[in-house]
Design a protein around this motif. Structure first.
Motif, PDB file in Angstrom:
ATOM      1  N   PRO A 122      16.031 -16.529-103.250  1.00  0.00           N
ATOM      2  CA  PRO A 122      15.049 -17.622-103.252  1.00  0.00           C
ATOM      3  C   PRO A 122      14.104 -17.533-102.065  1.00  0.00           C
ATOM      4  CG  PRO A 122      17.162 -18.416-102.472  1.00  0.00           C
ATOM      5  CD  PRO A 122      17.361 -16.967-102.831  1.00  0.00           C
ATOM      6  N   GLY A 123      13.185 -18.507-101.999  1.00  0.00           N
ATOM      7  CA  GLY A 123      12.280 -18.596-100.856  1.00  0.00           C
ATOM      8  C   GLY A 123      10.864 -18.192-101.178  1.00  0.00           C
ATOM      9  N   HIS A 124       9.911 -19.096-100.917  1.00  0.00           N
ATOM     10  CA  HIS A 124       8.509 -18.801-101.235  1.00  0.00           C
ATOM     11  C   HIS A 124       7.555 -19.392-100.205  1.00  0.00           C
ATOM     12  CE1 HIS A 124       9.717 -22.560-103.254  1.00  0.00           C
ATOM     13  NE2 HIS A 124       8.528 -22.977-102.870  1.00  0.00           N
ATOM     14  N   GLU A 125       8.023 -19.528 -98.982  1.00  0.00           N
ATOM     15  CA  GLU A 125       7.163 -19.952 -97.869  1.00  0.00           C
ATOM     16  C   GLU A 125       7.409 -18.992 -96.714  1.00  0.00           C
ATOM     17  OE1 GLU A 125       6.782 -24.587 -97.687  1.00  0.00           O
ATOM     18  OE2 GLU A 125       8.857 -24.135 -98.219  1.00  0.00           O
ATOM     19  N   ALA A 126       7.155 -17.711 -96.973  1.00  0.00           N
ATOM     20  CA  ALA A 126       7.519 -16.657 -96.031  1.00  0.00           C
ATOM     21  C   ALA A 126       6.325 -16.229 -95.194  1.00  0.00           C
ATOM     22  CB  ALA A 126       8.083 -15.453 -96.780  1.00  0.00           C
ATOM     23  N   VAL A 127       6.540 -16.177 -93.898  1.00  0.00           N
ATOM     24  CA  VAL A 127       5.566 -15.625 -92.961  1.00  0.00           C
ATOM     25  C   VAL A 127       6.133 -14.316 -92.434  1.00  0.00           C
ATOM     26  CG1 VAL A 127       4.385 -15.937 -90.742  1.00  0.00           C
ATOM     27  CG2 VAL A 127       4.693 -17.887 -92.295  1.00  0.00           C
ATOM     28  N   GLY A 128       5.324 -13.287 -92.479  1.00  0.00           N
ATOM     29  CA  GLY A 128       5.793 -11.999 -91.996  1.00  0.00           C
ATOM     30  C   GLY A 128       4.648 -11.050 -91.717  1.00  0.00           C
ATOM     31  N   ARG A 129       5.002  -9.798 -91.566  1.00  0.00           N
ATOM     32  CA  ARG A 129       3.995  -8.776 -91.272  1.00  0.00           C
ATOM     33  C   ARG A 129       4.095  -7.640 -92.285  1.00  0.00           C
ATOM     34  NH1 ARG A 129       1.429  -9.876 -86.631  1.00  0.00           N
ATOM     35  NH2 ARG A 129       2.424 -11.400 -85.265  1.00  0.00           N
ATOM     36  N   VAL A 130       2.951  -7.135 -92.644  1.00  0.00           N
ATOM     37  CA  VAL A 130       2.918  -6.032 -93.598  1.00  0.00           C
ATOM     38  C   VAL A 130       3.659  -4.841 -93.005  1.00  0.00           C
ATOM     39  CG1 VAL A 130       1.433  -4.441 -94.866  1.00  0.00           C
ATOM     40  CG2 VAL A 130       0.723  -6.832 -94.560  1.00  0.00           C
ATOM     41  N   ALA A 131       4.643  -4.347 -93.749  1.00  0.00           N
ATOM     42  CA  ALA A 131       5.417  -3.186 -93.305  1.00  0.00           C
ATOM     43  C   ALA A 131       4.969  -1.906 -93.989  1.00  0.00           C
ATOM     44  CB  ALA A 131       6.909  -3.421 -93.568  1.00  0.00           C
TER      45      ALA A 131
ATOM     46  N   ARG B 164      -0.344 -10.017 -90.042  1.00  0.00           N
ATOM     47  CA  ARG B 164       0.455 -11.197 -90.401  1.00  0.00           C
ATOM     48  C   ARG B 164      -0.076 -11.792 -91.703  1.00  0.00           C
ATOM     49  NH1 ARG B 164       1.586 -16.088 -86.282  1.00  0.00           N
ATOM     50  NH2 ARG B 164       3.552 -15.006 -85.895  1.00  0.00           N
ATOM     51  N   VAL B 165       0.836 -12.063 -92.631  1.00  0.00           N
ATOM     52  CA  VAL B 165       0.458 -12.636 -93.925  1.00  0.00           C
ATOM     53  C   VAL B 165       1.477 -13.694 -94.325  1.00  0.00           C
ATOM     54  CG1 VAL B 165      -0.723 -10.555 -94.748  1.00  0.00           C
ATOM     55  CG2 VAL B 165       1.735 -10.862 -95.218  1.00  0.00           C
ATOM     56  N   GLY B 166       1.075 -14.518 -95.295  1.00  0.00           N
ATOM     57  CA  GLY B 166       1.962 -15.514 -95.870  1.00  0.00           C
ATOM     58  C   GLY B 166       2.173 -15.231 -97.348  1.00  0.00           C
TER      59      GLY B 166
ATOM     60  N   GLY C 292       5.745 -22.793 -87.584  1.00  0.00           N
ATOM     61  CA  GLY C 292       4.822 -23.853 -87.943  1.00  0.00           C
ATOM     62  C   GLY C 292       3.906 -23.491 -89.095  1.00  0.00           C
ATOM     63  N   LEU C 293       3.734 -22.198 -89.342  1.00  0.00           N
ATOM     64  CA  LEU C 293       2.881 -21.767 -90.452  1.00  0.00           C
ATOM     65  C   LEU C 293       3.607 -21.793 -91.788  1.00  0.00           C
ATOM     66  CD1 LEU C 293       1.135 -18.676 -88.802  1.00  0.00           C
ATOM     67  CD2 LEU C 293       0.025 -20.817 -89.447  1.00  0.00           C
ATOM     68  N   ALA C 294       4.913 -21.489 -91.778  1.00  0.00           N
ATOM     69  CA  ALA C 294       5.641 -21.311 -93.028  1.00  0.00           C
ATOM     70  C   ALA C 294       5.556 -22.517 -93.968  1.00  0.00           C
ATOM     71  CB  ALA C 294       7.095 -20.946 -92.741  1.00  0.00           C
ATOM     72  N   PRO C 295       5.763 -23.759 -93.487  1.00  0.00           N
ATOM     73  CA  PRO C 295       5.711 -24.888 -94.422  1.00  0.00           C
ATOM     74  C   PRO C 295       4.332 -25.104 -95.042  1.00  0.00           C
ATOM     75  CG  PRO C 295       6.880 -25.499 -92.423  1.00  0.00           C
ATOM     76  CD  PRO C 295       6.216 -24.187 -92.153  1.00  0.00           C
ATOM     77  N   LEU C 296       3.297 -24.588 -94.427  1.00  0.00           N
ATOM     78  CA  LEU C 296       1.960 -24.746 -94.992  1.00  0.00           C
ATOM     79  C   LEU C 296       1.837 -24.028 -96.331  1.00  0.00           C
ATOM     80  CD1 LEU C 296      -0.278 -24.138 -91.829  1.00  0.00           C
ATOM     81  CD2 LEU C 296       0.668 -26.301 -92.652  1.00  0.00           C
ATOM     82  N   LEU C 297       2.663 -22.988 -96.537  1.00  0.00           N
ATOM     83  CA  LEU C 297       2.486 -22.100 -97.684  1.00  0.00           C
ATOM     84  C   LEU C 297       2.950 -22.688 -99.005  1.00  0.00           C
ATOM     85  CD1 LEU C 297       3.537 -18.818 -95.902  1.00  0.00           C
ATOM     86  CD2 LEU C 297       1.228 -19.439 -96.632  1.00  0.00           C
ATOM     87  N   CYS C 298       3.758 -23.743 -98.963  1.00  0.00           N
ATOM     88  CA  CYS C 298       4.104 -24.436-100.204  1.00  0.00           C
ATOM     89  C   CYS C 298       4.012 -25.934 -99.994  1.00  0.00           C
ATOM     90  CB  CYS C 298       5.487 -24.049-100.703  1.00  0.00           C
ATOM     91  SG  CYS C 298       5.922 -24.897-102.245  1.00  0.00           S
ATOM     92  N   ALA C 299       4.761 -26.447 -99.024  1.00  0.00           N
ATOM     93  CA  ALA C 299       4.709 -27.878 -98.754  1.00  0.00           C
ATOM     94  C   ALA C 299       3.268 -28.327 -98.543  1.00  0.00           C
ATOM     95  CB  ALA C 299       5.557 -28.194 -97.520  1.00  0.00           C
ATOM     96  N   GLY C 300       2.527 -27.560 -97.761  1.00  0.00           N
ATOM     97  CA  GLY C 300       1.140 -27.923 -97.499  1.00  0.00           C
ATOM     98  C   GLY C 300       0.242 -27.729 -98.700  1.00  0.00           C
ATOM     99  N   ILE C 301       0.332 -26.557 -99.332  1.00  0.00           N
ATOM    100  CA  ILE C 301      -0.563 -26.246-100.447  1.00  0.00           C
ATOM    101  C   ILE C 301      -0.295 -27.160-101.643  1.00  0.00           C
ATOM    102  CG2 ILE C 301      -1.173 -24.475-102.136  1.00  0.00           C
ATOM    103  CD1 ILE C 301      -0.689 -22.378 -99.926  1.00  0.00           C
TER     104      ILE C 301
ATOM    105  N   TYR D 247      -1.715 -14.567 -98.325  1.00  0.00           N
ATOM    106  CA  TYR D 247      -2.737 -15.230 -97.525  1.00  0.00           C
ATOM    107  C   TYR D 247      -2.753 -14.652 -96.117  1.00  0.00           C
ATOM    108  CZ  TYR D 247      -2.572 -18.831-101.168  1.00  0.00           C
ATOM    109  OH  TYR D 247      -2.612 -19.506-102.368  1.00  0.00           O
ATOM    110  N   PRO D 248      -3.923 -14.325 -95.580  1.00  0.00           N
ATOM    111  CA  PRO D 248      -3.987 -13.931 -94.169  1.00  0.00           C
ATOM    112  C   PRO D 248      -3.680 -15.145 -93.295  1.00  0.00           C
ATOM    113  CG  PRO D 248      -6.204 -14.188 -95.075  1.00  0.00           C
ATOM    114  CD  PRO D 248      -5.254 -14.337 -96.224  1.00  0.00           C
ATOM    115  N   LEU D 249      -2.960 -14.921 -92.210  1.00  0.00           N
ATOM    116  CA  LEU D 249      -2.562 -16.019 -91.331  1.00  0.00           C
ATOM    117  C   LEU D 249      -2.962 -15.715 -89.895  1.00  0.00           C
ATOM    118  CD1 LEU D 249       1.020 -16.812 -92.692  1.00  0.00           C
ATOM    119  CD2 LEU D 249      -1.096 -18.069 -93.147  1.00  0.00           C
ATOM    120  N   PRO D 250      -3.224 -16.755 -89.109  1.00  0.00           N
ATOM    121  CA  PRO D 250      -3.671 -16.538 -87.725  1.00  0.00           C
ATOM    122  C   PRO D 250      -2.552 -16.006 -86.841  1.00  0.00           C
ATOM    123  CG  PRO D 250      -3.354 -18.880 -88.145  1.00  0.00           C
ATOM    124  CD  PRO D 250      -3.212 -18.186 -89.472  1.00  0.00           C
ATOM    125  N   GLU D 251      -2.939 -15.178 -85.895  1.00  0.00           N
ATOM    126  CA  GLU D 251      -1.985 -14.603 -84.961  1.00  0.00           C
ATOM    127  C   GLU D 251      -1.549 -15.607 -83.900  1.00  0.00           C
ATOM    128  OE1 GLU D 251      -0.458 -11.739 -84.746  1.00  0.00           O
ATOM    129  OE2 GLU D 251      -1.362 -10.786 -86.478  1.00  0.00           O
TER     130      GLU D 251
END
Length: 352
Positions: free
Chosen positions: A75-84, A98-100, A158-167, A148-152
């Motif tokens: 599960p999980g759909h509010e992931a913040v990470g970096r392109v590997a 960094r992307v979401g 603090g960014l992760a909840p924006l990706l579902c809860a926020g949207i 989504y591109p995310l700020p460095e």
């Protein structure tokens, strides 16, 4: 995964959580496992997960309210990470960016809904952490066109909840048709609601919060709510719009009765318990409107993230070590989480 190899320079295996046996959280539906690091297909990115926020939809999947679409899904759909790594022929952000990764994973782009800009209604849409493995893992793959591109400069937690809860909260706010300077009622005050309330207040609305949690009522006051009350209390003034975040069908007639003439109630959740019988004159007459909210479009996501960069909502989080994902979901089920629960994945070894 047969003979498929992880991209060069990356580990062959990773830590992850899967929904092994959907059921109540006290039956331990999640299982900690080791899985092969996924390999990105053409058009996909491999993302190394830093943090993943915990959504009520994850809870619905774990407990079986949301029927699993595949066995042992991560599960999980509010992931913040970096392109590997990038899949073959993929045009996307370079490694290290960094992307979401959010709920909407793909759409067909060709159906009548996609063509009119309503890709959230695409019958062929797929979703992260439901149709494909999500962010309760050290790595995940995602189509490059849907991240989504995310700020460095911002913290990952603090960014992760924006990706579902926020949207999704923003989509619900749009569906609620709140007029400028209007009166908004919010029922339930968890991760999504506390972000939506701040955007509404910043845009000039009077926000009235109804929730059973005393701690959530205190947080609502801190975030600028005009009033707070219990989940079935009447707000101090008629509402132009309302959003139901709590997955409780019994609150639908309560919220409808609180609307002024011409008001709109938007139901934000993917799951809702049964709605009791409505009284036409009390709940719907005088052009009151009841609406559902179904996922979101990528345009919704981009617009919300733009608004968040301007208004900078306070993101209240409760961090959990990655090894305690099951405890995070248990706490969410029992309303013990303030704001949004966030799994600190990092190296995946359970450290904060």
């Amino acid at each position: 995964m047969g003979d498929v190899q992880a991209p060069a320079g990356l580990p062959a295996e990773m830590d992850a959580w899967v929904v092994a046996r959907p059921g109540p959280m006290d039956t331990h539906p999640l299982e900690s496992v080791r899985l092969p690091v996924p390999v990105p297909a053409p058009g996909e990115l491999l993302v190394r997960v830093e943090v993943c926020a915990v959504c009520r939809t994850d809870l619905h999947l774990a407990e079986g309210d949301l029927p699993p679409r595949r066995p042992r899904t991560v599960p999980g759909h509010e992931a913040v990470g970096r392109v590997a790594a990038l899949g073959p022929g993929t045009a996307g952000p370079p490694p290290g960016t960094r992307v979401g990764v959010a709920w909407l994973r793909s759409t067909c782009g060709e159906c009548r809904h996609c063509r009119r800009g309503a890709e959230n209604l695409c019958p062929s849409s797929t979703y992260t952490g439901w149709d494909a493995d999500g962010g309760y893992a050290e790595y995940l793959t995602a189509p490059a066109a849907y991240v989504y591109p995310l700020p460095e400069e911002a913290g990952a937690a603090g960014l992760a909840p924006l990706l579902c809860a926020g949207i999704i909260g923003y989509r619900a706010l749009l569906r609620a048709d709140l007029p400028p300077g209007g009166r908004l009622g919010i029922y339930g005050f968890g991760a999504s609601a506390h972000l939506t309330a701040q955007i509404a207040v910043a845009e000039g609305a009077a926000v009235h919060v109804m929730t059973r949690s005393a701690a959530a009522r205190e947080l609502a006051v801190e975030l600028g709510a005009a009033s707070v009350g219990g989940s079935t209390d009447s707000p101090p003034e008629p509402l132009d719009s309302a959003i139901l975040f709590a997955p409780v069908g019994d609150l639908v007639p309560v919220a409808l009765a609180a609307l002024d003439r011409g008001g709109t109630l938007a139901v934000a959740g993917i799951h809702l318990t049964d709605i009791p019988a409505l009284n036409y004159e009390r709940h719907l007459f005088q052009e009151r409107t009841l609406r559902s909210v179904t996922a979101n479009t990528r345009a919704d996501g981009r617009r919300f993230l733009e608004l968040a960069s301007v208004h900078r909502p306070r993101v209240t989080t409760t961090p959990y070590p990655f090894r305690e994902a099951d405890r995070a979901l248990r706490d969410l089920a029992a309303d013990r989480v303030e704001g949004a629960a966030v799994l600190i994945v990092g190296s995946g070894r359970g450290t904060v």
